[in-house]
Write an enzyme that holds these catalytic residues in place. Structure first.
Site, mmCIF file in Angstrom:
data_model
loop_
_atom_site.group_PDB
_atom_site.id
_atom_site.type_symbol
_atom_site.label_atom_id
_atom_site.label_comp_id
_atom_site.label_asym_id
_atom_site.label_seq_id
_atom_site.Cartn_x
_atom_site.Cartn_y
_atom_site.Cartn_z
ATOM 1 N N ARG A 43 0.848 -1.203 0.000
ATOM 2 C CA ARG A 43 0.000 0.000 0.000
ATOM 3 C C ARG A 43 0.882 1.252 0.000
ATOM 4 O O ARG A 43 0.632 2.210 -0.717
ATOM 5 C CB ARG A 43 -0.952 -0.002 1.207
ATOM 6 C CG ARG A 43 -1.993 -1.125 1.150
ATOM 7 C CD ARG A 43 -3.083 -0.938 2.190
ATOM 8 N NE ARG A 43 -2.642 -1.103 3.564
ATOM 9 C CZ ARG A 43 -2.620 -2.255 4.240
ATOM 10 N NH1 ARG A 43 -3.021 -3.367 3.650
ATOM 11 N NH2 ARG A 43 -2.215 -2.301 5.499
ATOM 12 N N LYS A 133 -12.336 14.890 4.532
ATOM 13 C CA LYS A 133 -13.454 14.412 3.721
ATOM 14 C C LYS A 133 -14.379 13.523 4.535
ATOM 15 O O LYS A 133 -13.914 12.728 5.357
ATOM 16 C CB LYS A 133 -12.921 13.606 2.540
ATOM 17 C CG LYS A 133 -14.026 13.041 1.656
ATOM 18 C CD LYS A 133 -13.519 11.991 0.684
ATOM 19 C CE LYS A 133 -14.012 10.631 1.091
ATOM 20 N NZ LYS A 133 -13.740 9.589 0.088
ATOM 21 N N GLU A 175 -19.261 15.570 1.186
ATOM 22 C CA GLU A 175 -19.513 14.630 0.084
ATOM 23 C C GLU A 175 -20.816 13.857 0.283
ATOM 24 O O GLU A 175 -20.820 12.795 0.914
ATOM 25 C CB GLU A 175 -18.339 13.641 -0.057
ATOM 26 C CG GLU A 175 -18.554 12.650 -1.197
ATOM 27 C CD GLU A 175 -17.431 11.634 -1.376
ATOM 28 O OE1 GLU A 175 -16.513 11.587 -0.534
ATOM 29 O OE2 GLU A 175 -17.481 10.881 -2.350
ATOM 30 N N LYS A 217 -18.426 17.954 -2.651
ATOM 31 C CA LYS A 217 -18.002 16.837 -3.515
ATOM 32 C C LYS A 217 -19.221 15.975 -3.834
ATOM 33 O O LYS A 217 -19.556 15.062 -3.086
ATOM 34 C CB LYS A 217 -16.921 16.017 -2.807
ATOM 35 C CG LYS A 217 -16.513 14.756 -3.582
ATOM 36 C CD LYS A 217 -15.219 14.166 -3.062
ATOM 37 C CE LYS A 217 -14.905 12.852 -3.751
ATOM 38 N NZ LYS A 217 -13.552 12.373 -3.482
HETATM 39 P P1 13P Z 1 -14.394 7.727 -6.884
HETATM 40 O O1 13P Z 1 -13.916 8.860 -7.761
HETATM 41 O O2 13P Z 1 -13.730 6.417 -7.202
HETATM 42 O O3 13P Z 1 -15.891 7.657 -6.817
HETATM 43 O O4 13P Z 1 -13.886 8.038 -5.419
HETATM 44 C C1 13P Z 1 -13.964 9.311 -4.920
HETATM 45 C C2 13P Z 1 -14.160 9.245 -3.458
HETATM 46 O O5 13P Z 1 -13.414 9.834 -2.713
HETATM 47 C C3 13P Z 1 -15.324 8.501 -2.938
HETATM 48 O O6 13P Z 1 -15.533 8.815 -1.609
#
Ligand code: 13P
Length: 339
Positions: A43, A133, A175, A217
């Site tokens: 990772r 996030k 998000e 987001k």
């Molecule tokens: P994806 O662009 O693969 O959807 O992932 C973005 C992300 O941070 C999802 O929480």
């Protein structure tokens, strides 16, 4: 820099965000797809490969890290956070703890992670995170799901998280993801995304979040993967997405950074480009892609350090093309260029 300055820097022209914050379970799934064991060393090697991509700072403004990664060192002992800062990239951190079942609403989800969040934010800020996030998950299933109850609790948690981040000098990326799983139409996605964002901005207002010091987001407005009518054109996605955001997102928000959500690499780029070609808009429209920035790079790397240059080439190509799309300067013919 104030959180407002950081938020604006993250949506600077030509740049967007790399979401490299896959949880342990998700990164294992990604590594399984290339036949690589998900060990801490692999990772680290994979993410170090991405972060050392030549010129990363020209196209990537910030990287979202997972808890393990923000504490990890590169092979030569340099903390990965310092590596990013040295390349002109702002480090950030995923702070939600994933989803659990929403009680009383079979099949619906609520995001966990508020308990102890303030203390975790204080530590992450000391480790170098300038933004965070939190992802709420909204599933469309038939005409009655999501419930307003599901939107309310997820919006409330997003707002609590965002307010705590701002208290601790961290820019919250808010998000609320309306999933593209399912067979719904673009119109149904428009309806649910509109309702979701209304609910989220109500909660952000109630909880006194500074809209100028955050980023949104969201998903694009797009039909479900199993929609019988097939995919929508970039022009149709752009028209619906812009109409939705114009109706519900205050202009004080500096930037809208899309997730890719299962779109193919080229779709995610073409749709972002179509949205920006219709500008100017009240906000910056950029990207915060996970899969659509990493898919090709993960395949080219294949788990082996010997392929690091190929992996970086594949990643840099997607970063460059999305950087162009972010300004409405992409052309599908560019896909044929070497990485
Ligand atoms: P994806 O662009 O693969 O959807 O992932 C973005 C992300 O941070 C999802 O929480």
């Amino acid at each position: 820099m104030s959180i407002r300055d950081v938020a604006r820097a993250m949506v600077a022209p030509g740049k967007g965000i790399l979401a490299a914050d896959e949880s342990s379970g998700t990164i294992k799934k990604r590594f399984d797809s290339i036949g690589c064991d998900s060990t801490e060393d692999r990772r680290r090697a994979y993410r170090e490969m991405l972060f050392r991509a030549p010129g990363i700072g020209e196209r990537i403004s910030g990287v979202i890290l997972f808890d393990e990664t923000i504490r990890q060192n590169a092979a030569d002992g340099t903390p990965l956070v310092k590596l990013l800062e040295g390349a002109g990239v702002i480090p950030g951190i995923k702070v939600d703890k994933g989803t659990g079942p929403l009680s009383g609403a079979p099949g619906e989800l609520v995001t966990e992670g508020l308990d102890g969040l303030r203390a975790r934010l204080v530590e992450y800020r000391e480790l170098g995170a300038r933004f965070a996030k939190w992802r709420g998950v909204i599933d469309i299933a038939g005409d009655t799901t999501p419930s307003q109850y599901c939107l309310d609790v997820n919006a409330h948690a997003l707002a609590r998280y965002a307010a705590l981040c701002q208290d601790e000098d961290i820019v919250p990326i808010v998000e609320p993801e309306v999933l593209m799983d399912g067979d719904h139409s673009l119109e149904r996605c428009f309806e649910v995304t509109t309702a979701t964002l209304h609910t989220v901005f109500d909660a952000l207002h109630d909880q006194r979040v500074d809209l100028e010091g955050m980023l949104l987001k969201p998903n694009m407005v797009i039909p479900g993967k199993k929609f019988a009518g097939g995919k929508a054109s970039p022009d149709d996605v752009a028209a619906a997405t812009i109409a939705c955001f114009r109706a519900v997102v205050p202009a004080a928000v500096p930037g809208i950074v899309f997730l890719s959500g299962g779109q193919s690499d080229e779709e995610a780029t073409a749709n972002l480009d179509a949205i920006n070609k219709r500008g100017a808009h009240p906000w910056e429209f950029s990207f915060s892609y996970g899969r659509a920035l990493q898919h090709a790079a993960l395949g080219a790397w294949g788990g082996s350090d010997a392929n690091a240059t190929a992996g970086q080439g594949a990643f840099s190509k997607r970063a460059r093309l999305n950087g162009l799309a972010r300004d409405g300067k992409y052309d599908a013919a560019m896909e044929r260029e070497a990485s």
